[in-house]
Design a protein around this motif. Structure first.
Motif, PDB file in Angstrom:
ATOM      1  N   SER A   1      28.346  -7.100  98.975  1.00  0.00           N
ATOM      2  CA  SER A   1      27.155  -7.341  99.798  1.00  0.00           C
ATOM      3  C   SER A   1      27.320  -6.862 101.243  1.00  0.00           C
ATOM      4  CB  SER A   1      26.770  -8.818  99.776  1.00  0.00           C
ATOM      5  OG  SER A   1      27.758  -9.587 100.404  1.00  0.00           O
ATOM      6  N   PHE A   2      28.559  -6.571 101.659  1.00  0.00           N
ATOM      7  CA  PHE A   2      28.798  -6.039 102.998  1.00  0.00           C
ATOM      8  C   PHE A   2      28.975  -4.527 102.973  1.00  0.00           C
ATOM      9  CE2 PHE A   2      29.973 -10.490 103.458  1.00  0.00           C
ATOM     10  CZ  PHE A   2      29.298 -10.814 104.617  1.00  0.00           C
ATOM     11  N   GLU A   3      28.675  -3.903 101.834  1.00  0.00           N
ATOM     12  CA  GLU A   3      28.748  -2.463 101.632  1.00  0.00           C
ATOM     13  C   GLU A   3      30.169  -1.917 101.577  1.00  0.00           C
ATOM     14  OE1 GLU A   3      25.937  -0.143 103.969  1.00  0.00           O
ATOM     15  OE2 GLU A   3      24.567  -1.838 104.025  1.00  0.00           O
ATOM     16  N   CYS A   4      31.171  -2.792 101.422  1.00  0.00           N
ATOM     17  CA  CYS A   4      32.521  -2.293 101.164  1.00  0.00           C
ATOM     18  C   CYS A   4      32.402  -1.457  99.901  1.00  0.00           C
ATOM     19  CB  CYS A   4      33.496  -3.447 100.960  1.00  0.00           C
ATOM     20  SG  CYS A   4      33.597  -4.560 102.375  1.00  0.00           S
ATOM     21  N   THR A   5      33.032  -0.306  99.880  1.00  0.00           N
ATOM     22  CA  THR A   5      32.819   0.651  98.795  1.00  0.00           C
ATOM     23  C   THR A   5      34.128   1.009  98.107  1.00  0.00           C
ATOM     24  OG1 THR A   5      30.940   1.555 100.017  1.00  0.00           O
ATOM     25  CG2 THR A   5      31.860   2.925  98.270  1.00  0.00           C
ATOM     26  N   PHE A   6      34.118   0.872  96.792  1.00  0.00           N
ATOM     27  CA  PHE A   6      35.289   1.183  95.972  1.00  0.00           C
ATOM     28  C   PHE A   6      34.826   1.923  94.729  1.00  0.00           C
ATOM     29  CE2 PHE A   6      36.406  -2.438  98.543  1.00  0.00           C
ATOM     30  CZ  PHE A   6      37.703  -2.148  98.952  1.00  0.00           C
ATOM     31  N   CYS A   7      35.729   2.677  94.117  1.00  0.00           N
ATOM     32  CA  CYS A   7      35.407   3.318  92.846  1.00  0.00           C
ATOM     33  C   CYS A   7      35.440   2.253  91.754  1.00  0.00           C
ATOM     34  CB  CYS A   7      36.366   4.461  92.545  1.00  0.00           C
ATOM     35  SG  CYS A   7      38.065   3.953  92.213  1.00  0.00           S
ATOM     36  N   ALA A   8      34.822   2.540  90.617  1.00  0.00           N
ATOM     37  CA  ALA A   8      34.766   1.575  89.521  1.00  0.00           C
ATOM     38  C   ALA A   8      36.164   1.173  89.068  1.00  0.00           C
ATOM     39  CB  ALA A   8      33.963   2.149  88.361  1.00  0.00           C
ATOM     40  N   ASP A   9      37.095   2.146  88.980  1.00  0.00           N
ATOM     41  CA  ASP A   9      38.455   1.824  88.557  1.00  0.00           C
ATOM     42  C   ASP A   9      39.110   0.807  89.479  1.00  0.00           C
ATOM     43  OD1 ASP A   9      38.809   3.130  86.186  1.00  0.00           O
ATOM     44  OD2 ASP A   9      39.934   4.809  87.026  1.00  0.00           O
ATOM     45  N   CYS A  10      39.047   1.055  90.778  1.00  0.00           N
ATOM     46  CA  CYS A  10      39.671   0.122  91.722  1.00  0.00           C
ATOM     47  C   CYS A  10      38.959  -1.227  91.711  1.00  0.00           C
ATOM     48  CB  CYS A  10      39.687   0.713  93.132  1.00  0.00           C
ATOM     49  SG  CYS A  10      40.907   2.031  93.348  1.00  0.00           S
ATOM     50  N   ALA A  11      37.628  -1.228  91.724  1.00  0.00           N
ATOM     51  CA  ALA A  11      36.874  -2.484  91.756  1.00  0.00           C
ATOM     52  C   ALA A  11      37.169  -3.346  90.542  1.00  0.00           C
ATOM     53  CB  ALA A  11      35.376  -2.203  91.859  1.00  0.00           C
ATOM     54  N   GLU A  12      37.258  -2.717  89.389  1.00  0.00           N
ATOM     55  CA  GLU A  12      37.419  -3.485  88.158  1.00  0.00           C
ATOM     56  C   GLU A  12      38.892  -3.701  87.772  1.00  0.00           C
ATOM     57  OE1 GLU A  12      34.958  -1.104  85.596  1.00  0.00           O
ATOM     58  OE2 GLU A  12      33.232  -1.458  86.910  1.00  0.00           O
ATOM     59  N   GLN A  13      39.673  -2.627  87.783  1.00  0.00           N
ATOM     60  CA  GLN A  13      41.051  -2.703  87.287  1.00  0.00           C
ATOM     61  C   GLN A  13      42.035  -3.214  88.336  1.00  0.00           C
ATOM     62  OE1 GLN A  13      41.456  -2.196  84.016  1.00  0.00           O
ATOM     63  NE2 GLN A  13      39.272  -1.753  83.977  1.00  0.00           N
ATOM     64  N   VAL A  14      41.939  -2.708  89.549  1.00  0.00           N
ATOM     65  CA  VAL A  14      42.905  -3.075  90.594  1.00  0.00           C
ATOM     66  C   VAL A  14      42.507  -4.382  91.285  1.00  0.00           C
ATOM     67  CG1 VAL A  14      43.967  -2.333  92.770  1.00  0.00           C
ATOM     68  CG2 VAL A  14      43.502  -0.645  90.977  1.00  0.00           C
ATOM     69  N   LEU A  15      41.218  -4.527  91.596  1.00  0.00           N
ATOM     70  CA  LEU A  15      40.763  -5.671  92.388  1.00  0.00           C
ATOM     71  C   LEU A  15      40.167  -6.805  91.563  1.00  0.00           C
ATOM     72  CD1 LEU A  15      39.150  -3.593  95.273  1.00  0.00           C
ATOM     73  CD2 LEU A  15      41.451  -4.592  95.182  1.00  0.00           C
ATOM     74  N   GLY A  16      39.939  -6.571  90.281  1.00  0.00           N
ATOM     75  CA  GLY A  16      39.427  -7.638  89.421  1.00  0.00           C
ATOM     76  C   GLY A  16      38.089  -8.196  89.852  1.00  0.00           C
ATOM     77  N   ASN A  17      37.216  -7.340  90.380  1.00  0.00           N
ATOM     78  CA  ASN A  17      35.880  -7.734  90.849  1.00  0.00           C
ATOM     79  C   ASN A  17      35.922  -8.747  91.993  1.00  0.00           C
ATOM     80  OD1 ASN A  17      33.049  -7.517  90.859  1.00  0.00           O
ATOM     81  ND2 ASN A  17      32.830  -9.297  89.528  1.00  0.00           N
ATOM     82  N   VAL A  18      36.951  -8.644  92.827  1.00  0.00           N
ATOM     83  CA  VAL A  18      37.061  -9.485  94.028  1.00  0.00           C
ATOM     84  C   VAL A  18      37.218  -8.544  95.220  1.00  0.00           C
ATOM     85  CG1 VAL A  18      38.407 -11.224  95.263  1.00  0.00           C
ATOM     86  CG2 VAL A  18      38.135 -11.398  92.787  1.00  0.00           C
ATOM     87  N   CYS A  19      36.235  -8.523  96.105  1.00  0.00           N
ATOM     88  CA  CYS A  19      36.325  -7.675  97.290  1.00  0.00           C
ATOM     89  C   CYS A  19      37.462  -8.177  98.180  1.00  0.00           C
ATOM     90  CB  CYS A  19      35.012  -7.686  98.061  1.00  0.00           C
ATOM     91  SG  CYS A  19      35.086  -6.687  99.577  1.00  0.00           S
ATOM     92  N   PRO A  20      38.379  -7.295  98.567  1.00  0.00           N
ATOM     93  CA  PRO A  20      39.504  -7.728  99.404  1.00  0.00           C
ATOM     94  C   PRO A  20      39.097  -8.049 100.836  1.00  0.00           C
ATOM     95  CG  PRO A  20      39.559  -5.364  99.127  1.00  0.00           C
ATOM     96  CD  PRO A  20      38.466  -5.876  98.235  1.00  0.00           C
ATOM     97  N   ASN A  21      37.888  -7.668 101.219  1.00  0.00           N
ATOM     98  CA  ASN A  21      37.439  -7.886 102.593  1.00  0.00           C
ATOM     99  C   ASN A  21      36.602  -9.151 102.766  1.00  0.00           C
ATOM    100  OD1 ASN A  21      38.624  -5.369 103.371  1.00  0.00           O
ATOM    101  ND2 ASN A  21      36.871  -4.352 102.453  1.00  0.00           N
ATOM    102  N   CYS A  22      35.908  -9.574 101.684  1.00  0.00           N
ATOM    103  CA  CYS A  22      35.048 -10.756 101.822  1.00  0.00           C
ATOM    104  C   CYS A  22      35.198 -11.757 100.685  1.00  0.00           C
ATOM    105  CB  CYS A  22      33.583 -10.332 101.956  1.00  0.00           C
ATOM    106  SG  CYS A  22      32.862  -9.675 100.432  1.00  0.00           S
ATOM    107  N   GLY A  23      35.827 -11.367  99.584  1.00  0.00           N
ATOM    108  CA  GLY A  23      35.991 -12.269  98.454  1.00  0.00           C
ATOM    109  C   GLY A  23      34.824 -12.259  97.483  1.00  0.00           C
ATOM    110  N   GLY A  24      33.779 -11.510  97.795  1.00  0.00           N
ATOM    111  CA  GLY A  24      32.627 -11.427  96.903  1.00  0.00           C
ATOM    112  C   GLY A  24      32.884 -10.495  95.739  1.00  0.00           C
ATOM    113  N   GLY A  25      31.881 -10.329  94.911  1.00  0.00           N
ATOM    114  CA  GLY A  25      31.982  -9.442  93.763  1.00  0.00           C
ATOM    115  C   GLY A  25      31.381  -8.080  94.080  1.00  0.00           C
ATOM    116  N   PHE A  26      31.435  -7.209  93.094  1.00  0.00           N
ATOM    117  CA  PHE A  26      30.917  -5.850  93.236  1.00  0.00           C
ATOM    118  C   PHE A  26      29.733  -5.607  92.316  1.00  0.00           C
ATOM    119  CE2 PHE A  26      35.432  -5.394  94.422  1.00  0.00           C
ATOM    120  CZ  PHE A  26      35.280  -4.820  95.665  1.00  0.00           C
ATOM    121  N   ALA A  27      28.902  -4.666  92.705  1.00  0.00           N
ATOM    122  CA  ALA A  27      27.772  -4.202  91.900  1.00  0.00           C
ATOM    123  C   ALA A  27      27.727  -2.681  91.999  1.00  0.00           C
ATOM    124  CB  ALA A  27      26.467  -4.798  92.423  1.00  0.00           C
TER     125      ALA A  27
END
Length: 102
Positions: free
Chosen positions: A26-52
């Protein structure tokens, strides 16, 4: 206006405006699908929110000048590799909480 960042903040892979691989929080932090899903487990490292999936801005002007030509994608690279140990602790503290409850 949504900022269309040009690359993944973690791995620096290119994410052009029409990329189906771009994920944002929601803060526009931007990651590729691989990193968002595989590396970060759908947890934004900057705010703790999820990704869409990041929306794709129309490439052509179809209505009132609302298109990529009038509002171009960003060019500023934000390559900030995630501290994976710190992120693991954050993700563990949020385990079991859905993104909409964080």
């Amino acid at each position: 206006m949504l900022e269309l960042r040009p690359c993944c903040e973690h791995c620096n892979s290119a994410l052009p405006p029409a990329s189906l691989q771009a994920r944002i929080c929601s803060f526009e932090c931007t990651f590729c699908a691989d990193c968002a899903e595989q590396v970060l487990g759908n947890v934004c490292p900057n705010c703790g929110g999820g990704f869409a999936p990041r929306p794709i801005r129309p490439a052509q002007d179809r209505i009132n000048g609302n298109y990529l030509g009038n509002d171009p994608a960003g060019t500023q690279v934000r390559h900030r590799p995630v501290d994976l140990q710190a992120h693991a602790a954050l993700a563990a503290s949020l385990r079991g909480l859905a993104p909409e409850q964080r």
